[in-house]
Enzyme design. Sequence first.
Site, mmCIF file in Angstrom:
data_model
loop_
_atom_site.group_PDB
_atom_site.id
_atom_site.type_symbol
_atom_site.label_atom_id
_atom_site.label_comp_id
_atom_site.label_asym_id
_atom_site.label_seq_id
_atom_site.Cartn_x
_atom_site.Cartn_y
_atom_site.Cartn_z
ATOM 1 N N ASP A 103 0.832 -1.192 0.000
ATOM 2 C CA ASP A 103 0.000 0.000 0.000
ATOM 3 C C ASP A 103 0.875 1.253 0.000
ATOM 4 O OD1 ASP A 103 -2.175 -1.680 0.156
ATOM 5 O OD2 ASP A 103 -2.344 -1.511 2.331
ATOM 6 N N LYS A 104 0.298 2.351 -0.440
ATOM 7 C CA LYS A 104 1.033 3.615 -0.524
ATOM 8 C C LYS A 104 1.653 4.005 0.814
ATOM 9 C CE LYS A 104 0.398 8.477 -1.820
ATOM 10 N NZ LYS A 104 -0.555 9.510 -2.305
#
Length: 236
Positions: A103-104
């Site tokens: 995930d970012k």
Amino acid sequence: MLRLDKFLCEVNAGSRSQVKAYIKKGMVTVNGTVITKPETKIEEEKDEVIFQGSPCVYRKYVYYMLNKPRGVVSATQDNVNETVTGLLKQTGYHDLFPVGRLDKDTEGLLLMTNDGALAHSLLSPKKNVTKVYYVEIERPLTKEEILLLEQGVDIGEEKLTLPASVELLTEKSLYLTITEGKFHQVKRMLQAVSNKVTFLKRTAMGSLRLDESLQAGEYRELTAEELEDLRGLGDA
């Protein structure tokens, strides 16, 4: 066999138009002979190609360990955010992609390669390749919640998550080992026991362990031993 101009592109000597110009100017030798025709065929793994005095070593596939920083997306291109491939521009390889995704706002271990077959094998659900995450959480887990995480929880999918492993480090930190890679899985697993992830970092994927000497955003090539071990996982 490869055309000489294609070979030079693949070893990052330049763009197709650039390497054609280099060849026509007599800047490239093959087995000691100056070659001026870009279409000349060579045996890429046997012939000795010298460009500007330096030998060109052909490697069809390359493998990098990246310590992904937060704020960077696990994609090859994005119109808004910085991508993990952008962090590896200096390698000269433009066909790299991440094996799986983080995930970012998640950091840590990410394998970057251009070997599609190995990536597919490592990501296959049949392989059950483990992923280890260092997780910081909002509140301590109860024994019952730990048991639920280890047995499988409902994250809104058709089935419960597969069995996992929880290793408590402190009241609010742990190592969580899973064998799946569903979207936001770790966060959703903690949500399933009414908790919240405050920090997340992947530390291992199968036999590959994050090199702690790599700062966020840094990378290095895999060692021969690391690659051999990964291939063994893919073949298992």
